[in-house]
Motif scaffolding. Structure first.
Motif, short mmCIF file in Angstrom:
data_model
loop_
_atom_site.label_atom_id
_atom_site.label_comp_id
_atom_site.label_asym_id
_atom_site.label_seq_id
_atom_site.Cartn_x
_atom_site.Cartn_y
_atom_site.Cartn_z
N SER A 75 0.83 -1.20 0.00
CA SER A 75 0.00 0.00 0.00
C SER A 75 0.87 1.25 0.00
O SER A 75 0.53 2.25 -0.64
CB SER A 75 -0.93 0.00 1.22
N ARG A 76 2.00 1.20 0.69
CA ARG A 76 2.88 2.37 0.76
C ARG A 76 3.60 2.61 -0.57
O ARG A 76 3.82 3.76 -0.96
CB ARG A 76 3.91 2.17 1.87
N GLN A 79 1.71 4.10 -4.68
CA GLN A 79 1.73 5.41 -5.32
C GLN A 79 3.00 5.61 -6.13
O GLN A 79 2.97 6.15 -7.24
CB GLN A 79 1.60 6.50 -4.25
N PHE A 82 2.74 3.56 -9.33
CA PHE A 82 1.84 4.19 -10.28
C PHE A 82 2.52 5.36 -11.00
O PHE A 82 2.43 5.50 -12.23
CB PHE A 82 0.58 4.66 -9.57
N LEU A 83 3.23 6.20 -10.24
CA LEU A 83 3.90 7.35 -10.83
C LEU A 83 5.05 6.93 -11.76
O LEU A 83 5.32 7.61 -12.76
CB LEU A 83 4.42 8.27 -9.73
N TYR A 128 -2.66 0.54 -6.57
CA TYR A 128 -3.04 1.94 -6.34
C TYR A 128 -4.55 2.09 -6.19
O TYR A 128 -5.03 2.81 -5.31
CB TYR A 128 -2.53 2.81 -7.48
N ARG A 131 -5.62 0.77 -2.87
CA ARG A 131 -5.25 1.74 -1.83
C ARG A 131 -6.26 2.88 -1.78
O ARG A 131 -6.72 3.28 -0.71
CB ARG A 131 -3.84 2.28 -2.12
N GLN A 132 -6.61 3.42 -2.95
CA GLN A 132 -7.56 4.53 -3.01
C GLN A 132 -8.95 4.12 -2.53
O GLN A 132 -9.63 4.89 -1.85
CB GLN A 132 -7.63 5.08 -4.43
N LYS A 135 -8.91 4.11 1.21
CA LYS A 135 -8.84 5.44 1.81
C LYS A 135 -10.14 6.23 1.62
O LYS A 135 -10.48 7.07 2.46
CB LYS A 135 -7.68 6.22 1.21
N PRO A 153 -6.70 7.61 -12.33
CA PRO A 153 -5.52 6.79 -12.63
C PRO A 153 -5.81 5.66 -13.61
O PRO A 153 -4.96 5.32 -14.45
CB PRO A 153 -5.11 6.24 -11.26
#
Length: 246
Positions: A75-76, A79, A82-83, A128, A131-132, A135, A153
């Motif tokens: 999860s950390r 992001q 993805f980037l 990602y 994770r989203q 959240k 995304p």
């Protein structure tokens, strides 16, 4: 042996599926490339078999060490993955190795091995989106605060994959829609995205036809036409007509 089994924790069904599909892939590679390897490598019919086996062993080792990592770590890093996948996909479209009229691969210079950047992007996107979804559960019904940060995304990654590999982009988008459905995203938002995706695909085909810049659309159209042609050839009415005519 028991100590090894205790360390290899995880879902037994998933492990069984992994090993089963790995064995099937070996048989498929050997049966389809044996004659080619015999001609290219002077009688060594097992060349591609051993190459596939080495890649499989490496992949299973990666799976083993990956499943030992705490899932919160993924999860950390989701992001970051993805980037990173965005410039990788852009680089592949611009400078990737062109095979079968499509730029999907990047060739590693040292080991002379090609890989599809879309495979990395798929994994990063799944993590990602998951994770989203976790959240945004408190505002999942809100279009701007909940849905847009999840779906944008998906649109970006699928849009970068689509020019070179439409089937992968569609399957990835459908898988993300399923993930969103499991994550309690309202059905009206999902239905709207599916409709928008279909309109986008139709527009892309139309623009390619009008401008003459067909590119990969020729391949897509030929596959669609051949699919419907096979369906018509197998239809019961045609079969009955043939029998009555004979």
């Amino acid at each position: 042996m028991n100590n090894l089994l205790q360390k290899t924790k995880g879902d037994k069904v998933i492990w069984t599926i992994v090993f089963f599909l790995s064995a099937v892939s070996l048989l498929a590679v050997y049966s389809s490339t044996g004659s080619l390897a015999y001609r290219v490598y002077s009688g060594h019919t097992e060349y591609y078999l051993f190459k596939q086996l080495s890649v499989l062993i490496l992949g299973i080792l990666i799976i083993y060490f990956a499943h030992r990592v705490n899932y919160t770590i993924y999860s950390r890093v989701a992001q970051i993955g993805f980037l990173l996948s965005i410039p990788l996909l852009m680089y592949t479209l611009a400078f990737g190795s062109n095979l079968n009229d499509a730029s999907r691969w990047i060739k590693l210079p040292v080991i002379n091995l090609t890989f599809q950047t879309s495979d990395i992007a798929k994994l990063a996107l799944f993590m990602y989106v998951a994770r989203q979804l976790s959240k945004k559960q408190g505002v999942i019904d809100d279009f701007k605060k909940g849905f847009l940060p999840i779906i944008l995304p998906v649109v970006v990654i699928c849009g970068l994959i689509m020019p070179a590999n439409m089937s992968t982009a569609l399957l990835l988008g459908a898988s993300c829609m399923l993930l969103c459905f499991i994550g309690r995203v309202p059905l009206k938002y999902l239905a709207g995205m599916i409709a928008a995706g279909l309109v986008l695909v139709v527009l892309m085909f139309g623009i390619a036809k009008l401008t003459g810049m067909e590119g990969r659309t020729k391949t897509w159209m030929s596959r669609i036409e051949s699919f419907f042609l096979r369906k018509r050839m197998k239809s019961p009415t045609r079969c009955s007509r043939r029998r009555s005519g004979s």
